[in-house]
Enzyme design. Structure first.
Site, PDB file in Angstrom:
ATOM      1  N   SER A   8       0.808  -1.219   0.000  1.00 39.03           N
ATOM      2  CA  SER A   8       0.000   0.000   0.000  1.00 39.03           C
ATOM      3  C   SER A   8       0.841   1.270   0.000  1.00 39.03           C
ATOM      4  O   SER A   8       1.972   1.302   0.483  1.00 39.03           O
ATOM      5  CB  SER A   8      -0.919   0.005   1.224  1.00 39.03           C
ATOM      6  OG  SER A   8      -0.153  -0.001   2.409  1.00 39.03           O
ATOM      7  N   ASP A  12      -2.332   9.708   5.620  1.00 35.84           N
ATOM      8  CA  ASP A  12      -3.232   9.856   6.763  1.00 35.84           C
ATOM      9  C   ASP A  12      -3.560  11.338   6.917  1.00 35.84           C
ATOM     10  O   ASP A  12      -2.636  12.170   6.944  1.00 35.84           O
ATOM     11  CB  ASP A  12      -2.549   9.400   8.065  1.00 35.84           C
ATOM     12  CG  ASP A  12      -2.302   7.907   8.079  1.00 35.84           C
ATOM     13  OD1 ASP A  12      -2.846   7.204   7.211  1.00 35.84           O
ATOM     14  OD2 ASP A  12      -1.563   7.441   8.965  1.00 35.84           O
ATOM     15  N   ASN A  52       6.418   3.202   3.274  1.00 35.11           N
ATOM     16  CA  ASN A  52       7.244   3.305   4.490  1.00 35.11           C
ATOM     17  C   ASN A  52       8.510   2.455   4.381  1.00 35.11           C
ATOM     18  O   ASN A  52       9.607   2.898   4.738  1.00 35.11           O
ATOM     19  CB  ASN A  52       6.459   2.812   5.715  1.00 35.11           C
ATOM     20  CG  ASN A  52       5.352   3.762   6.117  1.00 35.11           C
ATOM     21  OD1 ASN A  52       5.329   4.923   5.695  1.00 35.11           O
ATOM     22  ND2 ASN A  52       4.424   3.267   6.922  1.00 35.11           N
ATOM     23  N   GLN A 171      -1.308  -6.825   8.646  1.00 39.47           N
ATOM     24  CA  GLN A 171      -2.703  -6.541   8.999  1.00 39.47           C
ATOM     25  C   GLN A 171      -3.706  -7.100   7.998  1.00 39.47           C
ATOM     26  O   GLN A 171      -4.880  -7.225   8.330  1.00 39.47           O
ATOM     27  CB  GLN A 171      -2.934  -5.034   9.215  1.00 39.47           C
ATOM     28  CG  GLN A 171      -2.658  -4.146   8.021  1.00 39.47           C
ATOM     29  CD  GLN A 171      -1.293  -3.507   8.103  1.00 39.47           C
ATOM     30  OE1 GLN A 171      -0.331  -4.120   8.561  1.00 39.47           O
ATOM     31  NE2 GLN A 171      -1.176  -2.267   7.661  1.00 39.47           N
ATOM     32  N   THR A 222       8.482 -10.229  14.930  1.00 40.94           N
ATOM     33  CA  THR A 222       8.831  -9.098  15.801  1.00 40.94           C
ATOM     34  C   THR A 222       7.974  -9.171  17.059  1.00 40.94           C
ATOM     35  O   THR A 222       6.806  -9.568  17.019  1.00 40.94           O
ATOM     36  CB  THR A 222       8.644  -7.739  15.086  1.00 40.94           C
ATOM     37  OG1 THR A 222       7.281  -7.604  14.697  1.00 40.94           O
ATOM     38  CG2 THR A 222       9.545  -7.620  13.875  1.00 40.94           C
ATOM     39  N   GLY A 224       7.575  -6.592  19.529  1.00 40.70           N
ATOM     40  CA  GLY A 224       7.442  -5.284  20.175  1.00 40.70           C
ATOM     41  C   GLY A 224       8.687  -4.944  20.970  1.00 40.70           C
ATOM     42  O   GLY A 224       9.817  -5.129  20.492  1.00 40.70           O
ATOM     43  N   ASP A 256       7.332  -1.586   9.861  1.00 41.42           N
ATOM     44  CA  ASP A 256       7.825  -1.296   8.503  1.00 41.42           C
ATOM     45  C   ASP A 256       9.312  -0.930   8.549  1.00 41.42           C
ATOM     46  O   ASP A 256      10.107  -1.382   7.714  1.00 41.42           O
ATOM     47  CB  ASP A 256       7.036  -0.129   7.886  1.00 41.42           C
ATOM     48  CG  ASP A 256       5.546  -0.444   7.789  1.00 41.42           C
ATOM     49  OD1 ASP A 256       5.192  -1.634   7.833  1.00 41.42           O
ATOM     50  OD2 ASP A 256       4.752   0.508   7.683  1.00 41.42           O
TER      51      ASP A 256
HETATM   52  N1  LIG Z   1       8.644  -0.160  23.021  1.00 41.47           N
HETATM   53  C1  LIG Z   1       9.613  -0.460  22.162  1.00 41.47           C
HETATM   54  N2  LIG Z   1      10.891  -0.172  22.451  1.00 41.47           N
HETATM   55  C2  LIG Z   1      11.889  -0.453  21.606  1.00 41.47           C
HETATM   56  N3  LIG Z   1      11.706  -1.042  20.401  1.00 41.47           N
HETATM   57  C3  LIG Z   1      10.444  -1.352  20.052  1.00 41.47           C
HETATM   58  C4  LIG Z   1       9.328  -1.086  20.907  1.00 41.47           C
HETATM   59  N4  LIG Z   1       8.213  -1.493  20.259  1.00 41.47           N
HETATM   60  C5  LIG Z   1       8.609  -1.993  19.071  1.00 41.47           C
HETATM   61  N5  LIG Z   1       9.950  -1.929  18.936  1.00 41.47           N
HETATM   62  C6  LIG Z   1      10.786  -2.373  17.806  1.00 41.47           C
HETATM   63  O1  LIG Z   1       9.989  -2.458  16.644  1.00 41.47           O
HETATM   64  C7  LIG Z   1       9.981  -3.776  16.130  1.00 41.47           C
HETATM   65  C8  LIG Z   1       8.612  -4.086  15.579  1.00 41.47           C
HETATM   66  O2  LIG Z   1       7.674  -3.942  16.619  1.00 41.47           O
HETATM   67  P1  LIG Z   1       6.284  -4.721  16.674  1.00 41.47           P
HETATM   68  O3  LIG Z   1       6.532  -6.171  16.903  1.00 41.47           O
HETATM   69  O4  LIG Z   1       5.457  -3.990  17.675  1.00 41.47           O
HETATM   70  O5  LIG Z   1       5.759  -4.518  15.189  1.00 41.47           O
HETATM   71  P2  LIG Z   1       4.256  -4.406  14.639  1.00 41.47           P
HETATM   72  O6  LIG Z   1       3.306  -4.971  15.651  1.00 41.47           O
HETATM   73  O7  LIG Z   1       4.271  -4.987  13.294  1.00 41.47           O
HETATM   74  O8  LIG Z   1       4.079  -2.838  14.574  1.00 41.47           O
HETATM   75  P3  LIG Z   1       3.231  -1.962  13.555  1.00 41.47           P
HETATM   76  O9  LIG Z   1       2.416  -2.910  12.722  1.00 41.47           O
HETATM   77  O10 LIG Z   1       2.418  -1.092  14.458  1.00 41.47           O
HETATM   78  O11 LIG Z   1       4.227  -1.199  12.779  1.00 41.47           O
HETATM   79  C9  LIG Z   1      10.394  -4.660  17.292  1.00 41.47           C
HETATM   80  O12 LIG Z   1      11.044  -5.839  16.814  1.00 41.47           O
HETATM   81  C10 LIG Z   1      11.348  -3.760  18.063  1.00 41.47           C
HETATM   82  O13 LIG Z   1      12.636  -3.799  17.527  1.00 41.47           O
HETATM   83 MG   LIG Z   2       2.969  -4.604  11.678  1.00 46.49          MG
END
Ligand SMILES: Nc1ncnc2c1ncn2[C@@H]1O[C@H](COP(=O)(O)OP(=O)(O)OP(=O)(O)O)[C@@H](O)[C@H]1O
Ligand SMILES: [Mg+2]
Length: 327
Positions: A8, A12, A52, A171, A222, A224, A256
């Site tokens: 995509s 926004d 992104n 998503q 990943t 978070g 991303d």
């Molecule tokens: N609170 C945090 N502090 C440090 N690094 C973070 C944090 N949250 C996310 N990250 C980094 O970002 C990466 C991706 O995060 P996450 O697993 O939340 O992805 P996601 O759920 O696909 O996010 P989104 O779809 O909202 O972009 C993680 O592997 C980590 O390196």
């Molecule tokens: Mg994601």
């Protein structure tokens, strides 16, 4: 390494209403509601998963090929992406529909009224990767959230061409059928999910963890703030911690940015662990900024983060590839 980033491209439009929606909504008049809110702020943020990821890859010095669909309104956004190293020659411009747009109005209570217009994204399947590949050979096709038909189509084209592909259903998993999920994942060199999506994927595809690993080169999950885990059939799991103590301004686009860092490092032929480290360092940059393309890559600062969190050896591997990048 020539990476086609399919997915995509969107903007926004975020508006702030200096009042409360509840004061405007009359309970006995809801059947013929007709309201116009005078908003006092409008912020337009560039986004869309493919845009992104391409932005991040461009910032790291690659020349990613963005392959998504947009409308005639793309002009200004295209200039921005080109300025950040993105090749937009494979972007499809719809004659009838505008670029996908998320419109969201937030009131003083943080309540929101939003709409998402998919627009030109519905035409993304018209991008023919075979023609793109014939012009300049592709080394990897990344299939990120997009029109579901386009996702399946681009995966099939990559298979047909014999070009490795990376599955990033993210998503869109929520609206893909089991058959579609299996089609997107089967044979992928890389599979990207977050932890929730990893469970959803197994449920949708009706595959066990081992079934998935038997069908992909590596599964990158990943976690978070916990970082990232990489699983491969018959190999020990690799885990990499996230960058600690990041002041989180806005989580939009962290996933991303991770993909940008990870894929850039792979293009430099770095080991998986180091690729995941660069991914986490890129995510930390985005997390500390508001918006998903408002961060700037300062090579020295990025390298400092890697050195501090992952050590001198890790920095020594990445350093030479960041040198010469504009700071
Ligand atoms: N609170 C945090 N502090 C440090 N690094 C973070 C944090 N949250 C996310 N990250 C980094 O970002 C990466 C991706 O995060 P996450 O697993 O939340 O992805 P996601 O759920 O696909 O996010 P989104 O779809 O909202 O972009 C993680 O592997 C980590 O390196
Ligand atoms: Mg994601």
């Amino acid at each position: 390494m020539r990476i086609a980033v399919t997915g995509s491209i969107a903007t926004d439009h975020l508006m702030a209403f200096p009042g409360r929606f509840v004061d405007q909504l009359l309970p006995d008049q809801l059947e013929h509601v007709s309201l116009s809110f005078l908003v006092d702020a409008l912020e337009v943020r560039r986004g869309g998963v493919a845009a992104n990821i391409a932005y991040g890859l461009g910032g790291l010095g690659l020349v990613p090929l963005l392959a998504g669909a947009v409308g005639p309104d793309f002009g200004e956004y295209e200039v921005w992406l080109k300025e950040h190293g993105v090749d937009t020659s494979a972007v499809y411009v719809s004659a009838e529909r505008q670029t996908a747009r998320f419109m969201c109005m937030t009131d003083q209570d943080s309540n929101q009224i939003a709409s998402f217009y998919a627009g030109a994204m519905a035409e993304a399947g018209r991008i023919d990767l075979r023609a793109v590949h014939a012009r300049t050979p592709l080394d990897l096709v990344l299939v990120s959230p997009n029109d579901p038909g386009a996702m399946v189509h681009h995966t099939e084209q990559a298979r047909e061409l014999g070009v490795p592909f990376a599955a990033d259903p993210s998503q869109q998993l929520a609206r893909l059928s089991g058959a579609e999920v299996r089609q997107l994942v089967d044979g992928a060199r890389w599979l990207f999910t977050n932890e929730y999506e990893s469970a959803l994927l197994r449920e949708r595809a009706e595959w066990s963890h081992a079934d998935v690993l038997g069908r992909v080169g590596a599964w990158v999950t990943t976690l978070g703030a916990q970082g990232v885990r990489i699983d491969r059939a018959g190999e020990p799991t690799i885990t990499v911690r996230a960058v600690p103590d990041v002041t989180a301004e806005d989580p939009t686009g962290v996933g991303d940015a991770f993909r940008s860092g990870f894929l850039a490092a792979l293009s430099w032929q770095l080991p998986l662990e180091n690729a995941a480290q660069l991914g986490c360092a890129m995510s930390a940059l985005v997390l500390a900024a508001v918006g998903s393309q408002s961060y700037e890559i300062q090579p020295a600062a990025l390298l400092d983060t890697i050195r501090t969190v992952y050590g001198d050896d890790a920095a020594a591997l990445v350093g030479p590839h960041l040198q010469g990048r504009p700071s």
